[in-house]
Design an enzyme around this catalytic site. Structure first.
Site, PDB file in Angstrom:
ATOM      1  N   CYS A   1      83.788  30.189  61.853  1.00 14.32           N
ATOM      2  CA  CYS A   1      84.579  31.340  61.656  1.00 14.32           C
ATOM      3  C   CYS A   1      83.869  32.510  62.522  1.00 14.32           C
ATOM      4  O   CYS A   1      84.077  32.703  63.471  1.00 14.32           O
ATOM      5  CB  CYS A   1      84.517  31.683  60.229  1.00 14.32           C
ATOM      6  SG  CYS A   1      85.976  32.701  59.693  1.00 14.32           S
TER       7      CYS A   1
ATOM      8  N   HIS B   1      86.629  26.917  57.875  1.00 14.49           N
ATOM      9  CA  HIS B   1      85.440  26.744  57.332  1.00 14.49           C
ATOM     10  C   HIS B   1      85.546  25.380  56.712  1.00 14.49           C
ATOM     11  O   HIS B   1      85.880  24.958  55.786  1.00 14.49           O
ATOM     12  CB  HIS B   1      85.388  27.541  55.912  1.00 14.49           C
ATOM     13  CG  HIS B   1      85.248  28.957  56.332  1.00 14.49           C
ATOM     14  ND1 HIS B   1      83.822  29.425  56.625  1.00 14.49           N
ATOM     15  CD2 HIS B   1      85.982  30.010  56.513  1.00 14.49           C
ATOM     16  CE1 HIS B   1      84.126  30.840  56.725  1.00 14.49           C
ATOM     17  NE2 HIS B   1      85.258  31.422  56.822  1.00 14.49           N
TER      18      HIS B   1
ATOM     19  N   GLU C   1      82.915  23.612  55.867  1.00 14.82           N
ATOM     20  CA  GLU C   1      82.062  23.384  54.626  1.00 14.82           C
ATOM     21  C   GLU C   1      82.677  23.408  53.217  1.00 14.82           C
ATOM     22  O   GLU C   1      82.022  22.838  52.435  1.00 14.82           O
ATOM     23  CB  GLU C   1      80.906  24.641  54.713  1.00 14.82           C
ATOM     24  CG  GLU C   1      81.273  25.774  54.320  1.00 14.82           C
ATOM     25  CD  GLU C   1      81.756  26.808  55.458  1.00 14.82           C
ATOM     26  OE1 GLU C   1      82.488  26.150  56.436  1.00 14.82           O
ATOM     27  OE2 GLU C   1      82.043  28.168  55.188  1.00 14.82           O
TER      28      GLU C   1
END
Ligand code: GLN
Length: 549
Positions: free
Chosen positions: A383, A509, A511
């Site tokens: 990001c 993202h 994650e």
């Protein structure tokens, strides 16, 4: 529909969320359909407008909900995809009650905390549970029993328990702390007793007490808690400090937590032995890894590890997959203004620049990205990290020395990162970014397609700015390849350098979708590249020949 309510006392940060998630995990392993709900007593509508130093990272869901990080734990442990409704806040409750009042829905009544706020809480909890079609909803009550803010929630769940049937349909689990004092290591049960008293004052008698402690509780302490808090001795559970949070389900399983719950709630599946082989293997890889690498996280909120929780979890998942301990070195990005990148990154095998907002720390991140590009240090930008890497390429390789994002330098002559067009008319900060799942089309033959094993991925987003398409051709001409784009081709989602061991950056993202047994491909790629660098290419610090690969 059955509910398990998980409350906490004595101190905050006891690991209630991990307890709730682990219980969900154990029930799910027995074929019971579960869902997790987090109640947060703050007045914010959601976590989206909060600085990570307040409650840790803002977790993003498929539907774009910006939530408390515990929703991340639920998703990772229970392997679920939740929605924004799974996070209930005081802000959401009050907003809808006030809106109903304005519409005249209360028919002239005085609108009060009891019954109007409590009814709204009950209705929301029941709705989200029903919507999920789960057999059991695990509802975690944020905050600590005794806080003023939590009282309407405790009252609401007390009533709900009464409405649907305590025990069989509503089970109350209270998490407390049992500290150990003095040289002989005496376990102190008094804080637990007092906290249970607070809970009972609110009209709730716990069915189970989960005690955080440094080591297993003694039988004596269990008996004492059972006696004074009026719970079965088999429902006083030790939750000693674990080697990894992922071990907690096994710790609870050994003490018969799931069987007790199943029996009390009449879930009828007690004989079904759960198969935990995969999970045990996963935990084993975390606690006794073959390799060890160190990855630097350069960010602005490095004083609180919870600010980057999903990244840390992603590295744990990727590390388990590669039999590698991923040590994290947090580096405050501002340090790059006073020290050299080689001093700060000395000994690191990889670098992550995570997401972030605002100008502070950006120049330091640019220094770090440049160092990784020039020295072959494996790098993942996420990001803001993607935007920073793009600015760095534009400045140093394309020669546009004033290249910047309009977020940091509104009047720059070379705005390589710009506000997305649809963001230009937005003034509210809450829930207005480009949020949630978006599809990315991946170029065949790229590193990204190798990592994702195909020509597309669906990842979660949370941003307002994007790469300015006017610069794409020029950036690609100097080697910054945009190998992932939105379906209409207008949004840059992934960029990579060819000929570098691992230099990949993404606008989304990854994650947030990393799971214990299916790690984020990008974090896995970074860890693999870090292992290669340390053990294969050789930096003199490791020798692969001694290790199993
Ligand atoms: N501040 C940047 C943006 O809004 C990056 C956001 C982020 O890293 N989550 O686009």
């Amino acid at each position: 529909m059955k509910f398990i309510f998980v409350s906490g006392g004595v101190i905050s940060g006891l690991g209630k969320g991990i307890t709730a998630s682990s219980i969900g995990f154990l029930l799910k392993k027995r074929g019971i359909k579960v869902v997790g709900v987090k109640v947060d007593p703050y007045l914010n509508i959601d976590a989206g407008t909060m600085n990570p130093y307040e409650h840790g990272e803002v977790f993003v869901l498929d539907d774009g909900g910006e939530t408390d990080l515990d929703l991340g734990n639920y998703e990772r442990f229970m392997d679920l995809n939740l929605t924004r409704d799974n996070n209930i806040t005081t802000g959401k409750i009050y907003r809808s009650v006030i809106e109903k009042e304005r519409r005249g829905q209360y028919l002239g009544k005085t609108v009060q905390i009891i019954p109007h706020i409590t009814d709204e809480i009950k209705a929301r909890i029941v709705d989200v549970a029903r919507e999920s079609d789960a057999d059991v909803a695990i509802v975690e009550l944020g905050g600590t029993v005794g806080d003023i803010e939590s009282m309407p929630f405790l009252e609401a769940v007390r009533q709900l328990g009464r409405d649907i049937g305590r025990g069989e349909n509503a089970l109350f689990i209270h998490c407390t702390l049992v500290p150990v004092m003095g040289l002989v290591g005496e376990e102190k049960t008094k804080p637990t007793q007092h906290s249970v008293k607070d809970l009972m004052n609110a009209g709730i008698r716990p069915d189970m007490i989960v005690c955080r402690c440094s080591e297993d509780l003694s039988e004596k302490a269990k008996r004492k808690i059972s006696m004074f808090c009026d719970v079965d001795e088999s429902a006083v559970i030790s939750c000693p400090d674990a080697r990894t949070i992922y071990e907690v389900p096994m710790i609870l399983e050994k003490q018969g937590v799931a069987d007790y719950i199943i029996k009390r709630m009449n879930l009828g599946l007690i004989s079904k032995e759960p198969d935990m082989t995969d999970w045990e293997h996963f935990v084993e890889s975390i606690v006794s890894p073959d390799y060890e690498v160190e990855i630097a996280i350069v960010g602005k909120y490095t004083a609180l590890a919870d600010s980057y929780l999903s990244h840390l979890e992603s590295f744990t998942h990727a590390g388990a997959r590669t039999d590698c301990k991923v040590r994290i070195r947090f580096i405050d990005s501002d340090l790059f203004l006073s020290k050299t990148p080689s001093e700060l990154l000395e000994g690191c095998d990889g670098l992550l620049i995570p997401g972030g907002f605002g100008v502070r720390g950006v120049e330091g991140k640019i220094q770090a990205a440049r160092y990784a590009r020039e020295t072959g240090l494996p790098f993942l930008g996420v990001c803001l990290g993607f935007q920073v890497a793009t600015i760095e390429m534009a400045r140093d390789v394309l020669g546009l020395s004033d290249a910047d994002s309009t977020e940091f330098s509104p009047d720059t002559g070379n705005p390589v990162i710009v506000l997305m067009p649809e963001q230009q008319s937005i003034s509210d900060m809450g829930g207005t970014m480009r949020l949630g799942i978006r599809h990315t089309v991946i170029a065949p033959g790229s590193k990204a397609s190798e990592l994702y094993g195909g020509e597309g991925c669906d990842e979660r987003h949370r941003h307002r700015y994007e790469v300015n398409i006017d610069y794409i051709d020029r950036l690609e001409a100097v080697g910054w390849h945009f190998t992932g784009r939105s379906e209409d081709g207008s949004r840059m989602e992934i960029a990579e350098l060819y000929g570098h061991p691992y230099y990949v950056a993404v606008q989304f993202h990854p994650e947030f979708k990393s799971r214990p047994l299916s790690p984020s491909p990008l974090h896995l790629g970074l860890v693999r590249a870090a292992i290669d660098r340390k053990y294969v290419r050789g930096t003199g610090r490791g020798d692969l020949s001694e290790k199993r690969r």
